[in-house]
Write a protein that holds these residues in place. Structure first.
Motif, PDB file in Angstrom:
ATOM      1  N   ASN A 144      -2.077  -0.315   9.858  1.00 49.94           N
ATOM      2  CA  ASN A 144      -1.001  -0.110   9.143  1.00 49.94           C
ATOM      3  C   ASN A 144      -1.165   0.333   7.782  1.00 49.94           C
ATOM      4  N   VAL A 145      -2.540   0.584   7.434  1.00 51.26           N
ATOM      5  CA  VAL A 145      -3.246   1.122   6.281  1.00 51.26           C
ATOM      6  C   VAL A 145      -3.658   2.510   6.527  1.00 51.26           C
ATOM      7  N   PRO A 146      -3.409   3.388   5.692  1.00 49.75           N
ATOM      8  CA  PRO A 146      -3.815   4.822   5.808  1.00 49.75           C
ATOM      9  C   PRO A 146      -5.228   5.030   5.709  1.00 49.75           C
ATOM     10  N   GLU A 147      -5.575   6.038   6.366  1.00 49.98           N
ATOM     11  CA  GLU A 147      -7.061   6.265   6.443  1.00 49.98           C
ATOM     12  C   GLU A 147      -7.596   6.835   5.103  1.00 49.98           C
ATOM     13  N   THR A 148      -6.636   7.082   4.093  1.00 50.69           N
ATOM     14  CA  THR A 148      -7.421   7.280   3.007  1.00 50.69           C
ATOM     15  C   THR A 148      -7.231   6.131   1.700  1.00 50.69           C
ATOM     16  N   THR A 149      -6.903   4.966   2.359  1.00 51.93           N
ATOM     17  CA  THR A 149      -7.275   3.757   1.569  1.00 51.93           C
ATOM     18  C   THR A 149      -8.509   2.980   2.110  1.00 51.93           C
TER      19      THR A 149
ATOM     20  N   VAL B 133       0.747  -1.168  -0.219  1.00 47.51           N
ATOM     21  CA  VAL B 133       0.026   0.062   0.144  1.00 47.51           C
ATOM     22  C   VAL B 133       0.975   1.313  -0.175  1.00 47.51           C
ATOM     23  N   THR B 134       0.718   2.114  -0.749  1.00 47.20           N
ATOM     24  CA  THR B 134       1.309   3.428  -1.001  1.00 47.20           C
ATOM     25  C   THR B 134       0.360   4.689  -0.648  1.00 47.20           C
ATOM     26  N   PRO B 135       0.863   5.850  -0.616  1.00 50.19           N
ATOM     27  CA  PRO B 135      -0.164   7.005  -0.616  1.00 50.19           C
ATOM     28  C   PRO B 135      -1.180   6.923  -1.658  1.00 50.19           C
ATOM     29  N   LYS B 136      -0.869   6.289  -2.829  1.00 51.03           N
ATOM     30  CA  LYS B 136      -1.739   6.225  -4.146  1.00 51.03           C
ATOM     31  C   LYS B 136      -2.924   5.301  -4.017  1.00 51.03           C
ATOM     32  N   THR B 137      -2.625   4.437  -2.942  1.00 48.42           N
ATOM     33  CA  THR B 137      -3.422   3.155  -3.041  1.00 48.42           C
ATOM     34  C   THR B 137      -4.932   3.701  -2.547  1.00 48.42           C
ATOM     35  N   LYS B 138      -5.974   3.734  -3.412  1.00 43.23           N
ATOM     36  CA  LYS B 138      -7.286   4.028  -2.715  1.00 43.23           C
ATOM     37  C   LYS B 138      -8.153   2.746  -2.247  1.00 43.23           C
ATOM     38  N   ILE B 139      -7.950   1.607  -2.848  1.00 47.20           N
ATOM     39  CA  ILE B 139      -8.526   0.421  -2.376  1.00 47.20           C
ATOM     40  C   ILE B 139      -7.513  -0.676  -1.990  1.00 47.20           C
ATOM     41  N   LEU B 140      -7.763  -1.440  -1.030  1.00 44.38           N
ATOM     42  CA  LEU B 140      -7.335  -2.566  -0.581  1.00 44.38           C
ATOM     43  C   LEU B 140      -8.254  -3.734  -0.600  1.00 44.38           C
ATOM     44  N   TYR B 141      -8.217  -4.788  -1.304  1.00 43.71           N
ATOM     45  CA  TYR B 141      -9.313  -5.601  -1.356  1.00 43.71           C
ATOM     46  C   TYR B 141      -8.966  -6.935  -0.798  1.00 43.71           C
ATOM     47  N   ILE B 142      -9.563  -7.418   0.172  1.00 43.10           N
ATOM     48  CA  ILE B 142      -9.328  -8.764   0.782  1.00 43.10           C
ATOM     49  C   ILE B 142     -10.718  -9.625   0.855  1.00 43.10           C
ATOM     50  N   ALA B 143     -10.604 -10.763   0.242  1.00 43.46           N
ATOM     51  CA  ALA B 143     -11.828 -11.632   0.530  1.00 43.46           C
ATOM     52  C   ALA B 143     -11.421 -12.731   1.746  1.00 43.46           C
TER      53      ALA B 143
ATOM     54  N   GLY C 243     -23.532  -3.956   1.585  1.00 40.59           N
ATOM     55  CA  GLY C 243     -22.611  -3.779   2.079  1.00 40.59           C
ATOM     56  C   GLY C 243     -22.644  -2.961   3.550  1.00 40.59           C
ATOM     57  N   ILE C 244     -21.812  -2.751   4.500  1.00 38.20           N
ATOM     58  CA  ILE C 244     -21.764  -2.210   5.606  1.00 38.20           C
ATOM     59  C   ILE C 244     -20.533  -1.256   5.642  1.00 38.20           C
ATOM     60  N   GLY C 245     -20.730   0.040   5.926  1.00 37.79           N
ATOM     61  CA  GLY C 245     -19.684   0.933   6.225  1.00 37.79           C
ATOM     62  C   GLY C 245     -20.115   2.260   6.664  1.00 37.79           C
ATOM     63  N   ASP C 246     -19.066   3.275   6.823  1.00 40.07           N
ATOM     64  CA  ASP C 246     -19.235   4.555   7.241  1.00 40.07           C
ATOM     65  C   ASP C 246     -20.311   5.115   6.465  1.00 40.07           C
TER      66      ASP C 246
ATOM     67  N   MET D 146     -17.325  -6.582  11.608  1.00 37.93           N
ATOM     68  CA  MET D 146     -18.424  -5.647  12.325  1.00 37.93           C
ATOM     69  C   MET D 146     -17.891  -5.048  13.560  1.00 37.93           C
ATOM     70  N   LEU D 147     -17.096  -5.711  14.323  1.00 36.14           N
ATOM     71  CA  LEU D 147     -16.774  -5.631  15.761  1.00 36.14           C
ATOM     72  C   LEU D 147     -15.265  -4.785  15.478  1.00 36.14           C
ATOM     73  N   LEU D 148     -14.652  -4.593  14.211  1.00 39.28           N
ATOM     74  CA  LEU D 148     -13.495  -3.815  14.034  1.00 39.28           C
ATOM     75  C   LEU D 148     -13.716  -2.881  13.193  1.00 39.28           C
ATOM     76  N   ARG D 149     -14.914  -2.173  13.081  1.00 45.74           N
ATOM     77  CA  ARG D 149     -15.205  -1.052  12.035  1.00 45.74           C
ATOM     78  C   ARG D 149     -14.276   0.145  12.223  1.00 45.74           C
ATOM     79  N   ARG D 150     -13.719   0.496  11.083  1.00 43.90           N
ATOM     80  CA  ARG D 150     -13.257   1.816  10.909  1.00 43.90           C
ATOM     81  C   ARG D 150     -13.750   2.843   9.845  1.00 43.90           C
ATOM     82  N   PRO D 151     -13.442   4.054   9.721  1.00 45.57           N
ATOM     83  CA  PRO D 151     -14.298   4.696   8.735  1.00 45.57           C
ATOM     84  C   PRO D 151     -13.964   4.295   7.413  1.00 45.57           C
ATOM     85  N   ASN D 152     -12.555   3.751   7.223  1.00 42.22           N
ATOM     86  CA  ASN D 152     -12.166   3.302   6.008  1.00 42.22           C
ATOM     87  C   ASN D 152     -12.450   1.908   5.404  1.00 42.22           C
TER      88      ASN D 152
END
Length: 375
Positions: free
Chosen positions: A181-186, A150-160, A236-239, A209-215
């Motif tokens: 360890n992933v920036p809030e912008t990802t 992940v870099t500052p340009k990474t907008k999406i990190l996908y994990i199944a 989907g569930i999110g901010d 669901m128990l580890l929800r973060r804004p990103n």
């Protein structure tokens, strides 16, 4: 000739699994069993079936409400706000929607090799550069490799989680490491299509669901344990800000009336869910015992399927064809899955699972190269 964009031209199209009718035509088999698509062998929830039968003809002449009824039901089911939930025609539709909503020029994407082929299609369509990190030797995610990519340009990190087709998953500590360890912008997309199975099978499986973060955006579906694959309903569930942005880009009338109606009813069918989870657990236990007996390697799974490591692509294809001739449709993992030496097998009904195990024992005798090297 009208040419597609370069990213479309390079795509390997998704190929649905073969049907029992296909196999009957090819091999003259009348009792073919489909164990290729991770479907629920119990079929549809009785609650959902009753709700569908209760619909009137005029219900289908009206436009759907954009999923609002289902969003309200899911918000109550999950104890979150309606503004934190989005629904669509399958969780893969929400995955595509997320890419359309958040990927801009210059953005990049990160995921892992050997993961859900639907994500690979969505990533390619976005036009963004995608980095795929390698799986570990035992087919698990490498949490450090994912975060390092992940870099500052990474907008999406996908994990199944669990991963399709390997069946492996991130433990709670590994997932927390990634989120820390992933920036809030990802945007971290956690695809939990097999959530109900996974939570039932493993105490180490993390409920995002128990580890929800804004990103973090969590994807779930009614296609697997709820048995509604043919109606295409996911959520989907999110901010609330993430969800609000996606709703702006969403097709306005998805999911359809029948899908919403069935999904809302299925949420209430606790007995059907219980029978589904117990059936799958029995099937996996039977599969795992059989594979140990014949010496075939399969990584630990927390889904409703297993992945067989057949050592080589040639052996995998031979095993796939041998099983077809015995009436079992499985899923070879060449092509987009990038695991050409493996095949994936879903769990089925109790009788089908027992018969498959007997067939695999015969195949291991016919094709000994499937056995783990030095076994």
């Amino acid at each position: 000739m009208i040419k597609p964009t370069s990213n479309i031209d390079k795509l390997i199209p998704y190929k649905p699994g073969q049907t029992p009718e296909d196999i009957a035509r090819l091999y003259g088999i009348t009792q073919a069993v489909k164990l290729a698509s991770n479907e629920n062998p119990l079929g549809i929830s009785p609650f959902a079936a009753y709700a569908l039968r209760s619909l009137h003809d005029n219900d289908f002449s009206l436009y759907p409400d954009g999923g609002m009824r289902l969003r309200i039901a899911l918000a109550e089911h999950l104890s979150v706000g309606v503004e934190n939930v989005i629904s669509h025609s399958g969780s893969d539709a929400i995955l595509h929607l997320a890419h359309r909503t958040f990927i801009d020029n210059g953005d990049t994407i990160v995921s892992s090799q050997g993961t859900f082929i639907g994500f690979q299609v969505a990533a390619s369509l976005s036009g963004a550069k995608t980095t795929y990190t390698p799986l570990t030797k035992d087919y698990r995610y490498d949490a450090k490799a994912l975060t390092d990519a992940v870099t500052p340009k990474t907008k999406i990190l996908y994990i199944a989680n669990v991963n399709n087709p390997t069946g492996t998953y991130l433990r709670r500590d590994e997932l927390i490491y990634i989120l820390d360890n992933v920036p809030e912008t990802t945007l971290v997309i956690l695809d939990e299509a097999y959530f109900e199975y996974s939570a039932y099978l493993s105490e180490q499986y993390p409920d995002a669901m128990l580890l929800r973060r804004p990103n973090v955006l969590i994807l779930r579906t009614f296609s697997k344990c709820y048995g509604l694959a043919g109606l295409r309903v996911g959520y989907g569930i999110g901010d609330k800000n993430v969800i609000a942005s996606m709703i702006k880009a969403k097709l306005p009338f998805e999911p359809n009336i029948a899908g919403q109606t069935a999904a809302i009813a299925a949420l209430q069918d606790k007995e059907f869910l219980k029978r589904t989870l117990e059936l799958n657990a029995r099937g996996l236990k039977l599969y795992q015992y059989m594979l140990q007996e014949i010496g075939v390697y399969s990584p630990e799974t927390a889904g409703n399927f297993i992945m067989l490591d057949c050592n080589t692509q040639e052996t995998a294809q031979s095993v796939f064809l041998a099983l077809l001739k015995k009436g079992f449709i499985t899923r070879p993992l060449a092509g987009g899955f990038s695991l050409s030496h493996c095949i994936r097998v879903s769990t089925g009904a109790d009788k089908s699972n027992a018969n498959f195990c007997n067939a695999m024992k015969e195949v291991a005798e016919e094709i000994p190269s499937i056995r783990k090297i030095n076994q």
